[in-house]
Design an enzyme around this catalytic site. Structure first.
Site, PDB file in Angstrom:
ATOM      1  N   THR A 184     -51.374  89.037   1.045  1.00  0.00           N
ATOM      2  CA  THR A 184     -52.334  88.252   0.267  1.00  0.00           C
ATOM      3  C   THR A 184     -52.617  86.966   1.025  1.00  0.00           C
ATOM      4  O   THR A 184     -52.294  86.859   2.213  1.00  0.00           O
ATOM      5  CB  THR A 184     -51.806  88.031  -1.169  1.00  0.00           C
ATOM      6  OG1 THR A 184     -52.823  87.403  -1.944  1.00  0.00           O
ATOM      7  CG2 THR A 184     -50.540  87.184  -1.201  1.00  0.00           C
ATOM      8  N   ASN A 185     -53.246  85.987   0.397  1.00  0.00           N
ATOM      9  CA  ASN A 185     -53.511  84.710   1.068  1.00  0.00           C
ATOM     10  C   ASN A 185     -53.324  83.575   0.066  1.00  0.00           C
ATOM     11  O   ASN A 185     -53.008  83.811  -1.103  1.00  0.00           O
ATOM     12  CB  ASN A 185     -54.912  84.711   1.697  1.00  0.00           C
ATOM     13  CG  ASN A 185     -55.997  84.890   0.654  1.00  0.00           C
ATOM     14  OD1 ASN A 185     -56.191  84.051  -0.207  1.00  0.00           O
ATOM     15  ND2 ASN A 185     -56.698  86.033   0.707  1.00  0.00           N
ATOM     16  N   LEU A 186     -53.527  82.361   0.506  1.00  0.00           N
ATOM     17  CA  LEU A 186     -53.158  81.189  -0.292  1.00  0.00           C
ATOM     18  C   LEU A 186     -54.243  80.726  -1.275  1.00  0.00           C
ATOM     19  O   LEU A 186     -54.087  79.696  -1.913  1.00  0.00           O
ATOM     20  CB  LEU A 186     -52.783  80.031   0.645  1.00  0.00           C
ATOM     21  CG  LEU A 186     -51.484  80.235   1.428  1.00  0.00           C
ATOM     22  CD1 LEU A 186     -51.293  79.109   2.444  1.00  0.00           C
ATOM     23  CD2 LEU A 186     -50.285  80.287   0.475  1.00  0.00           C
TER      24      LEU A 186
END
Ligand code: C5P
Length: 221
Positions: A29-31
């Protein structure tokens, strides 16, 4: 009496990260926190629009009056957005969609086998939701707004991305300094020029962006 800026207009917004599974309990995933996209959905609803929000995995309350659909992966977001798009006049793609996903999802949790070998993952490209919406036939195509979250050469990348995706407006911002934060700073890059929205909280910026979109986007006949 001042009519609301987006009165009666239908707005589709994507927000948040996506989650790309590796096995039943792990993934990439990402931030992205979803805060910018949720603020835009909030501001559009406040401006009188009927808003549909397609959200990746985030822990945020649904803004008042907004119809929300939760998805997890980029493919699920694509499958949710494409059929909805033609019924909307405006599409604001705020989501930080994963560009790639693991080519195969393990059916069971991956385990260490004691040999010290590490798994290698082959990746495959996700569909580009915004580019696909921007390619819909004109009668079905909402007016599209993209986001460009970059870590360097923000404006340069944003200008190129707007042309590559064939969209009228792209919003440039600096990914590392805004992901997860309550503040941001934006540059709106459109055909007619560039507009800077200096650092402010995300709802203030969302309201300014909505006002600019209402000014730029032609009403559908
Ligand atoms: O190409 P890049 O991911 O940098 O472009 C960012 C813009 O495109 C954002 O508006 C994002 O929501 C959208 N996007 C998308 N589907 C993807 C990748 C990006 O809608 N697979």
């Amino acid at each position: 009496f001042q009519p609301k800026l987006l009165a009666g207009r239908r707005v589709l917004v994507t927000a948040g990260p996506t989650f790309e599974a590796l096995d039943p309990v792990r993934g990439l995933t990402n931030l992205s926190s979803g805060k910018m996209g949720f603020a835009i959905a909030h501001a559009a609803a406040e401006a009188g629009a009927q808003v549909t929000l397609v959200a990746g995995p985030v822990h945020l309350p649904t803004p008042r009056g907004v119809q929300r659909l939760n998805v997890r992966s980029a493919q699920q977001m694509f499958d949710a957005v494409l059929p909805l798009a033609p019924a909307h006049e405006l599409f604001i793609a705020t989501a930080a969609v994963a560009d790639w996903r693991p080519a195969a999802v393990a059916e069971q949790k991956l385990k260490k086998d004691g040999s010290g070998r590490v798994p290698a993952f082959e990746m495959t490209e996700n569909p580009d939701i915004l580019a696909a919406v921007a390619r819909l036939p004109e009668a079905q195509r909402p007016w599209c707004v993209g986001f460009a979250a970059e870590s360097e050469k923000v404006l340069e990348h944003a200008r190129a991305k707007r042309l590559r995706k064939g969209i009228p407006l792209i919003v440039a911002n600096h990914g590392p300094s805004t992901f997860g934060q309550d503040h941001n700073a934006l540059v709106l890059v459109h055909e007619g020029g560039e507009t800077e929205l200096p650092a402010a909280d995300k709802l203030t910026l969302a309201r300014q962006l909505v006002a600019e979109v209402a000014r730029l986007a032609p009403r559908r006949a």
